[in-house]
Design an enzyme around this catalytic site. Structure first.
Site, mmCIF file in Angstrom:
data_model
loop_
_atom_site.group_PDB
_atom_site.id
_atom_site.type_symbol
_atom_site.label_atom_id
_atom_site.label_comp_id
_atom_site.label_asym_id
_atom_site.label_seq_id
_atom_site.Cartn_x
_atom_site.Cartn_y
_atom_site.Cartn_z
ATOM 1 N N ASP A 131 -12.794 5.172 -30.913
ATOM 2 C CA ASP A 131 -13.236 4.863 -29.561
ATOM 3 C C ASP A 131 -12.723 5.998 -28.671
ATOM 4 O O ASP A 131 -11.821 6.748 -29.062
ATOM 5 C CB ASP A 131 -12.664 3.513 -29.125
ATOM 6 C CG ASP A 131 -13.024 3.164 -27.698
ATOM 7 O OD1 ASP A 131 -14.205 3.279 -27.334
ATOM 8 O OD2 ASP A 131 -12.101 2.789 -26.939
ATOM 9 N N ASP B 4 -12.576 6.009 -24.518
ATOM 10 C CA ASP B 4 -11.884 5.652 -23.280
ATOM 11 C C ASP B 4 -10.753 4.661 -23.545
ATOM 12 O O ASP B 4 -10.945 3.608 -24.154
ATOM 13 C CB ASP B 4 -12.878 5.054 -22.287
ATOM 14 C CG ASP B 4 -13.993 6.031 -21.947
ATOM 15 O OD1 ASP B 4 -13.676 7.193 -21.645
ATOM 16 O OD2 ASP B 4 -15.175 5.641 -21.981
ATOM 17 N N ASP C 156 -8.706 0.632 -28.297
ATOM 18 C CA ASP C 156 -7.762 -0.029 -27.386
ATOM 19 C C ASP C 156 -8.259 -1.388 -26.906
ATOM 20 O O ASP C 156 -7.520 -2.111 -26.249
ATOM 21 C CB ASP C 156 -7.543 0.850 -26.147
ATOM 22 C CG ASP C 156 -8.782 0.905 -25.259
ATOM 23 O OD1 ASP C 156 -8.704 0.506 -24.081
ATOM 24 O OD2 ASP C 156 -9.850 1.342 -25.736
#
Length: 221
Positions: free
Chosen positions: A7, A9, A183
């Site tokens: 991922d 961001d 995240d």
């Protein structure tokens, strides 16, 4: 060969490039500092809560620039990369990606953020394969405000990863190890699919899930 997915961001970058690009548009005078900023913040809050309407968001976030001159758009994109993306790169994140590339892994960045914002950022990390939400474009190459194909968001990340692998005759089962760094709880579908999920700089929700399931937790920032 191992498969490694990142991922972007909050995982490789300490903030959200999509939201930051909206703030950048306000700063350069292409978007209103009042209403646009308010709605940009609202959409970001929806994303964090897991309730983002990604079609509505793409229509909104591209509206300040998609009708502008292509040379203006390209210049703004380059300026955003220089003023935001490069300063946001952390040595630890760069080293993590480089380690997997050097090991010969098949590596991709898999992000819900649109390809216009994220393609240059993936390049900064040295990753050739970007699986992002793709902007629909008309015959002249202008963004229409719609999404082309399946957005790379939540379950859509699984669909897009499988499509990408199938293009080269592969599937997840062909890899001895498949790793996904993220995240966000928005990425639970793909985290649960790979053999080695890694909660990376996780938010509170993902941290709790990772602790309950015994997933590794990695703090890059």
């Amino acid at each position: 060969m191992n498969l490694t997915l990142f991922d972007l961001d909050g995982t490789l970058l300490p903030t959200d490039s999509d939201h930051a690009f909206g703030e950048f548009l306000v700063r350069i005078g292409w978007a209103d500092a009042g209403e646009f900023k308010r709605r940009n913040d609202e959409f970001y809050a929806q994303y964090l809560d897991g309730g983002l309407d990604i079609e509505a968001y793409v229509q909104f976030c591209t509206s300040p620039w998609r009708e502008r001159d292509p040379a203006e758009i390209a210049a703004a994109q380059a300026r955003f990369v220089d003023e935001y993306a490069r300063p946001s790169l952390h040595p630890q994140a760069l080293a993590l990606v480089r380690g997997h590339l050097d090991a010969g892994d098949l590596v991709a960045v898999v992000t819900a953020t649109n390809d216009f914002v994220t393609r240059p950022i993936a390049t900064l990390f040295g990753v050739d394969t970007l699986i992002a939400t793709e902007l629909d474009r008309d015959d002249s190459g202008r963004a229409t405000g719609a999404i082309r194909g399946v957005p790379s968001f939540r379950d859509g990340k699984i669909t897009r990863v499988r499509q990408w692998l199938a293009e080269s005759g592969r599937s997840l089962a062909d890899f001895g190890r498949s790793t996904f760094y993220s995240d966000s709880t928005n990425d639970l579908p793909l985290l649960e699919l790979v053999s080695h999920p890694v909660a990376t700089n996780p938010g509170p929700g993902l941290r709790t899930i990772a602790e309950q399931r015994g997933w590794p937790i990695l703090e890059l920032f």
